[in-house]
Enzyme design. Structure first.
Site, short mmCIF file in Angstrom:
data_model
loop_
_atom_site.label_atom_id
_atom_site.label_comp_id
_atom_site.label_asym_id
_atom_site.label_seq_id
_atom_site.Cartn_x
_atom_site.Cartn_y
_atom_site.Cartn_z
N SER A 254 85.00 44.99 77.36
CA SER A 254 85.26 44.70 78.78
C SER A 254 85.05 45.96 79.61
CB SER A 254 86.67 44.12 78.93
OG SER A 254 86.84 43.54 80.21
N ASP B 12 84.60 37.46 78.27
CA ASP B 12 85.21 38.76 77.97
C ASP B 12 85.43 38.96 76.47
OD1 ASP B 12 86.90 41.00 77.82
OD2 ASP B 12 87.80 40.53 79.75
#
Length: 406
Positions: free
Chosen positions: A65, A214
């Protein structure tokens, strides 16, 4: 593939250890490891000159991320085939761009409308982030990074993790995506930013589709995945690591950076949560409890596992985890990108440098200080080890020496 030179770090086979840097996910809190990395790189520059960059010292840099974004900044080449960003520039990058990635509503009605938007779509449209990454990274592909990188994502169509790894593309060229696409995918936190779709082509012209969210839902702390990638290479006979054995973890030198977590009393209350419905689990007090739970559980389990391994092998000093588990209020938010909060997060990173080196208690899950000085002291020692390792590799590679080990 286009032949792009890697960093000036020689192969692990000429050295004593394999060097790994790992950076957790955490949205705007990525500024905290940014401060830590700025300090580490400055120490390396004191030892080896102002041109020293982190990509010159780490065999692998892994990030999930926001950590994946930092990984790209540290490893993507500029026009001079040097890292796109120095580590000291990461802090300013976050201060300048986070308010545009996560625009904040200034009044109650605006904030209420933003939360209601979650009923029909993500909280933020992601357009600024997408354009920014495409502008900064351009068409750089995974194989062009200046050292090996590992960036976890999750493919929601396949319902399984997809790991973008410099090592993996040798056997699976379809993973050699554009770095900006990979970063957008690993940053696509559910409820916050939209999922990301892109395609790659194999040499035979076949197309591979990616439907990514993510990487934090699979590995918010990517340290173990980075170690696994190296272990896999060794077990498959990659001569870059010979004569190292696959599970010779005492020869791993690992720096793992967290992005901070909430103080225990600031975390969620089971009595209140027992009454929550789906909306409350998705959005509560400006954050997403469901996303927070996934991310924190993923990060902590990796740390527990690695602490156990390195302690069992009596090489605890080879694994340095720097994490702050005392954040309160909006400091623990992944998207409260006000100028004040971002400046406060920079201060958290600076204070973290002054805090004592800590290790997670495997029974309580709480970070406890060790009698080993501050994180700043530990990073100075880490920099010295990295510098000595690099110099050792340079000498041995020039002489063609590959040390024998039992």
């Amino acid at each position: 593939m286009e032949n792009i030179a890697k960093s000036v770090l020689q192969l692990p086979t000429h050295g004593n250890v394999v060097t790994i840097l790992s950076i957790d996910g955490g949205g705007i809190k990525g500024v905290i490891p940014g401060v830590i990395l700025g300090f580490l790189e400055s120490e390396l520059q004191k030892l080896d000159g102002e041109d020293a960059r982190l990509a010159d010292y780490f065999d692998v840099i892994a990030g999930t991320s926001t950590g994946g974004l930092v990984t790209a900044m540290l490893t993507a080449p500029n026009e001079n085939n040097r890292p796109l960003y120095a580590a000291k520039d990461i802090k300013d990058f976050y201060l300048e761009n986070c308010p545009k990635i996560f625009p904040q509503e200034s009044n109650f009605l605006g904030r209420a409308a933003q939360e209601l938007k979650l009923m029909v779509g993500p909280k933020y449209n992601g357009k600024f982030l997408h354009n920014l990454l495409q502008e900064k990274v351009g068409k750089t592909k995974l194989h062009q990074t200046l050292t090996n990188v590992v960036i976890p994502t999750f493919d929601m169509k396949l319902l399984q993790p997809t790991i973008f790894s410099s090592y993996a593309i040798k056997n699976d060229p379809s993973l050699d995506g554009i770095l900006s696409d990979i970063c957008i995918g690993t940053s696509a936190a559910p409820t916050f930013l939209p999922a990301h779709y892109f395609e790659t082509k194999n040499s035979d012209g076949s197309v591979r589709q990616f439907n990514l969210i993510d990487g934090g839902v699979a590995a918010n702390n990517p340290t173990l995945i980075a170690i696994n990638e190296v272990t896999k290479e060794i077990s498959q006979g990659n001569t870059d690591f010979s004569p190292m054995k696959p599970t010779e973890y005492e020869r791993f030198l690992v720096l793992s950076l967290g992005t901070g977590t909430a103080k225990i009393e600031q975390k969620y209350d089971a009595v209140k949560a027992a009454k929550w419905g789906i909306l409350a689990w998705l959005i509560n007090g400006g954050s997403s409890p469901l996303v927070d739970v996934f991310n924190e559980a993923s990060s902590d389990m990796v740390d527990f596992h690695l602490c156990t391994i390195f302690q069992a092998l009596q090489c605890e000093d080879n694994y340095l985890r720097i994490q702050d588990d005392s954040l309160t209020g909006v400091l623990s938010s992944v998207d409260t990108a006000t100028e004040k909060n971002l400046e406060n997060l920079v201060e958290v990173g600076e204070k973290l440098l002054k805090k004592p080196v800590s290790r997670v208690n495997l029974n309580t899950g709480i970070y406890e200080p060790l009698n080993e000085g501050t994180n700043e002291n530990a990073l100075k020692r880490f920099a010295e080890t990295l510098s000595k390792e690099k110099r050792l590799r340079d000498v041995r590679s020039k002489s063609g020496l590959v040390p024998e080990r039992k």
